[in-house]
Motif scaffolding. Sequence first.
Motif, PDB file in Angstrom:
ATOM      1  N   THR A   1      -8.852  -4.254  35.953  1.00 25.13           N
ATOM      2  CA  THR A   1      -9.396  -4.926  34.681  1.00 25.13           C
ATOM      3  C   THR A   1     -10.911  -4.657  34.678  1.00 25.13           C
ATOM      4  OG1 THR A   1      -9.689  -7.343  34.119  1.00 25.13           O
ATOM      5  CG2 THR A   1     -10.085  -6.999  36.410  1.00 25.13           C
ATOM      6  N   THR A   2     -11.594  -5.116  33.692  1.00 23.52           N
ATOM      7  CA  THR A   2     -12.925  -5.086  33.623  1.00 23.52           C
ATOM      8  C   THR A   2     -13.487  -6.564  33.663  1.00 23.52           C
ATOM      9  OG1 THR A   2     -12.672  -5.390  31.087  1.00 23.52           O
ATOM     10  CG2 THR A   2     -12.559  -3.272  31.939  1.00 23.52           C
ATOM     11  N   LEU A   3     -14.650  -6.390  33.773  1.00 22.59           N
ATOM     12  CA  LEU A   3     -15.660  -7.787  34.092  1.00 22.59           C
ATOM     13  C   LEU A   3     -15.606  -8.241  32.512  1.00 22.59           C
ATOM     14  CD1 LEU A   3     -17.251  -9.758  35.603  1.00 22.59           C
ATOM     15  CD2 LEU A   3     -19.128  -8.410  35.139  1.00 22.59           C
ATOM     16  N   ILE A   4     -14.890  -9.761  32.675  1.00 23.08           N
ATOM     17  CA  ILE A   4     -14.989 -10.753  31.485  1.00 23.08           C
ATOM     18  C   ILE A   4     -15.651 -11.895  31.930  1.00 23.08           C
ATOM     19  CG2 ILE A   4     -13.645 -12.190  30.207  1.00 23.08           C
ATOM     20  CD1 ILE A   4     -11.269  -9.992  30.648  1.00 23.08           C
ATOM     21  N   LEU A   5     -16.726 -12.397  31.538  1.00 23.25           N
ATOM     22  CA  LEU A   5     -17.549 -13.384  31.746  1.00 23.25           C
ATOM     23  C   LEU A   5     -16.683 -14.692  31.543  1.00 23.25           C
ATOM     24  CD1 LEU A   5     -21.092 -12.504  29.974  1.00 23.25           C
ATOM     25  CD2 LEU A   5     -20.035 -11.762  32.487  1.00 23.25           C
ATOM     26  N   ARG A   6     -16.812 -15.601  32.718  1.00 23.22           N
ATOM     27  CA  ARG A   6     -15.969 -16.586  32.624  1.00 23.22           C
ATOM     28  C   ARG A   6     -17.161 -17.869  32.813  1.00 23.22           C
ATOM     29  NH1 ARG A   6     -10.696 -15.352  31.660  1.00 23.22           N
ATOM     30  NH2 ARG A   6     -10.119 -13.672  32.794  1.00 23.22           N
ATOM     31  N   PRO A   7     -16.843 -18.805  31.890  1.00 24.50           N
ATOM     32  CA  PRO A   7     -17.639 -19.956  31.843  1.00 24.50           C
ATOM     33  C   PRO A   7     -17.304 -20.688  33.252  1.00 24.50           C
ATOM     34  CG  PRO A   7     -16.854 -19.763  29.475  1.00 24.50           C
ATOM     35  CD  PRO A   7     -16.224 -18.610  30.593  1.00 24.50           C
ATOM     36  N   GLY A   8     -18.105 -21.448  34.082  1.00 26.20           N
ATOM     37  CA  GLY A   8     -17.997 -21.702  35.349  1.00 26.20           C
ATOM     38  C   GLY A   8     -18.638 -20.900  36.345  1.00 26.20           C
ATOM     39  N   SER A   9     -18.666 -19.576  36.054  1.00 21.29           N
ATOM     40  CA  SER A   9     -18.975 -18.745  37.087  1.00 21.29           C
ATOM     41  C   SER A   9     -20.522 -18.632  37.252  1.00 21.29           C
ATOM     42  CB  SER A   9     -18.226 -17.274  36.899  1.00 21.29           C
ATOM     43  OG  SER A   9     -19.038 -16.750  35.477  1.00 21.29           O
ATOM     44  N   ILE A  10     -20.965 -18.172  38.210  1.00 16.91           N
ATOM     45  CA  ILE A  10     -22.590 -18.115  38.525  1.00 16.91           C
ATOM     46  C   ILE A  10     -23.041 -17.050  37.542  1.00 16.91           C
ATOM     47  CG2 ILE A  10     -24.279 -17.462  40.170  1.00 16.91           C
ATOM     48  CD1 ILE A  10     -22.272 -18.517  42.381  1.00 16.91           C
ATOM     49  N   ILE A  11     -22.404 -15.904  37.328  1.00 16.72           N
ATOM     50  CA  ILE A  11     -22.940 -14.928  36.362  1.00 16.72           C
ATOM     51  C   ILE A  11     -23.243 -15.283  35.124  1.00 16.72           C
ATOM     52  CG2 ILE A  11     -20.774 -13.815  35.898  1.00 16.72           C
ATOM     53  CD1 ILE A  11     -21.937 -11.242  36.090  1.00 16.72           C
ATOM     54  N   TYR A  12     -22.220 -16.289  34.581  1.00 17.29           N
ATOM     55  CA  TYR A  12     -22.033 -16.719  33.261  1.00 17.29           C
ATOM     56  C   TYR A  12     -23.365 -17.624  33.145  1.00 17.29           C
ATOM     57  CZ  TYR A  12     -20.972 -19.216  28.958  1.00 17.29           C
ATOM     58  OH  TYR A  12     -20.811 -19.683  27.920  1.00 17.29           O
ATOM     59  N   SER A  13     -23.567 -18.676  34.052  1.00 18.30           N
ATOM     60  CA  SER A  13     -24.464 -19.560  33.967  1.00 18.30           C
ATOM     61  C   SER A  13     -25.953 -19.149  34.160  1.00 18.30           C
ATOM     62  CB  SER A  13     -24.413 -20.572  34.975  1.00 18.30           C
ATOM     63  OG  SER A  13     -24.599 -19.973  36.372  1.00 18.30           O
ATOM     64  N   ASP A  14     -26.037 -17.878  34.453  1.00 14.80           N
ATOM     65  CA  ASP A  14     -27.355 -17.399  34.519  1.00 14.80           C
ATOM     66  C   ASP A  14     -27.442 -15.825  34.176  1.00 14.80           C
ATOM     67  OD1 ASP A  14     -30.143 -17.123  34.791  1.00 14.80           O
ATOM     68  OD2 ASP A  14     -30.019 -17.380  37.108  1.00 14.80           O
ATOM     69  N   ILE A  15     -26.912 -15.741  32.663  1.00 13.14           N
ATOM     70  CA  ILE A  15     -27.001 -14.163  32.345  1.00 13.14           C
ATOM     71  C   ILE A  15     -28.282 -13.678  32.218  1.00 13.14           C
ATOM     72  CG2 ILE A  15     -24.879 -14.987  30.893  1.00 13.14           C
ATOM     73  CD1 ILE A  15     -26.856 -14.917  28.442  1.00 13.14           C
ATOM     74  N   ASP A  16     -29.378 -14.262  32.033  1.00 12.41           N
ATOM     75  CA  ASP A  16     -30.822 -13.309  32.189  1.00 12.41           C
ATOM     76  C   ASP A  16     -30.886 -12.644  33.613  1.00 12.41           C
ATOM     77  OD1 ASP A  16     -31.187 -13.901  29.626  1.00 12.41           O
ATOM     78  OD2 ASP A  16     -32.238 -15.713  30.204  1.00 12.41           O
ATOM     79  N   LYS A  17     -30.514 -13.569  34.460  1.00 19.25           N
ATOM     80  CA  LYS A  17     -30.650 -12.939  35.941  1.00 19.25           C
ATOM     81  C   LYS A  17     -30.074 -11.667  36.019  1.00 19.25           C
ATOM     82  CE  LYS A  17     -29.696 -14.062  40.753  1.00 19.25           C
ATOM     83  NZ  LYS A  17     -29.148 -15.191  41.694  1.00 19.25           N
TER      84      LYS A  17
END
Length: 497
Positions: free
Chosen positions: A416-432
Amino acid sequence: MRVTLVQAPVYDRQSPSLALAYLSSVLAENDYDVNIVDLNRDFFKSVDENEKFESFFKKFRVNYINQWYQIDIDYFVNVLFYEKFKKHSITEDEYGFINSIVDNFVGKILQKTPDVIGFSVYQSSALFSLLTAREIKKKKPETVIIFGGPDCLNSKEEFFLKQDYIDFVVFGEGEVTIVELLDSLEMGVCYPESDGVMWKNENKIYRGKNRELIKDLDRIPYPNFDLFNLADYNKVWQLPVLMTRGCTGNCYFCFENNYYRCFRKRNPAHVFYEIKRNLRKYNIYYYAFNDSLINGDLYQLEKFCDLVIKENLNIKWWAQVRPRRMPFDLLKKMRRAGCYHLFFGIESASQKVLNDMRKGTKVEIIKETLRLSKKAGFKITSFWMFGYPTETDKDFKMTCDFVKENKKNIDFVYATTLILRPGSIIYSDIDKFDIKLPEFTKKYPEEICSLFPDLNFYYLYYWTSQEGRNNADVRHKRYGFFKDHARKIGLSVDEGI
């Protein structure tokens, strides 16, 4: 009060819904008249038996579902709001065929004459859940419609409630919440302020507090599969089972800890007796563990295996595992207890990427665990993810090389490829994470955009890195190259649903 629980497609075609089996058991224990309508299995039976259905599903799968059930917003919006568009990405015939499917679904549900209908909603089943609920409300406006399940979190629950045909949304674990909600409705409380429930009053949406997690999972009654037509599953003939909820990890890309919030486990004896009961009751020997990982607690896992071996229970089962150190003796014991297939969530063979993901494992451990698992006699499926924000071409090559070097210890790959998931840490801080989200809301009429708290939710496949080098095209090319590479070296590639 008569309650009908519904699983709309598209969901797992191999097993009945464990969530509905649990909920039906809880409701029956609380004296509710409950039944289940398994639209998902009806759908797949039609796919298997009808060429027109099969042709439709092939196109539907391409347009609506990818390897991780990602929704294509154009298809989703065009079907759900078909009458609001002058130009469509689907044909009139296709829309008519979808309507015929939905009409059939509605008829099957209303045959049960329900007072309340509860839909178990996943991202892959959201479209048919919405279409079916809308038509039911047109025909029986007095029927209470409740949405619940994994897709009822992270802004989606608000979108659901903005549809005038949905009355309540249950978010989080539902076993306690659904009983409290129905008890309130029976007492005539139109707007119950319950934990874990969202409701609306005069077009204003209200959200209860997060419900406290169920601490003792053994207090939940065994899931009841009596209300399913298990003969419909005779090609696979397996039942789902759950030993734990949650995960011991906290990967940046995963949203599950936002749903379960912590790792909890059942008594292994309780799990054993559930399977023993199902074996006697349904004469089913195959079991699918729906846990995020079966090896979160090795002591618990070993005790379960000991019970199966001691009583010589003749079962076969498979489970997902986290790549961690596992004693070879335990792996052999799992095989003796009937486990025949392990699914490893590996994601990458670059140590840098694994560290950046916060996977909590090492490439050497992955390699050794695969070797020992294959030596113990397991079939091995490996899950891989491409396009993490920090993944480079060099990192991607490491993964391809790893699979080639270790192909003798791998049977199947699932990419699969990385799909941003609401609720994930990566989604909550995309600038980081140096991520830029696309802006597609201008494509749709304002009246449609206003229904979506975050229309970009459906476009999270198309994120890019700030400098643009990591984009959907790059990720998709890696995904395609990897699948071709795996086939060339003799591995089977799982395409998903």
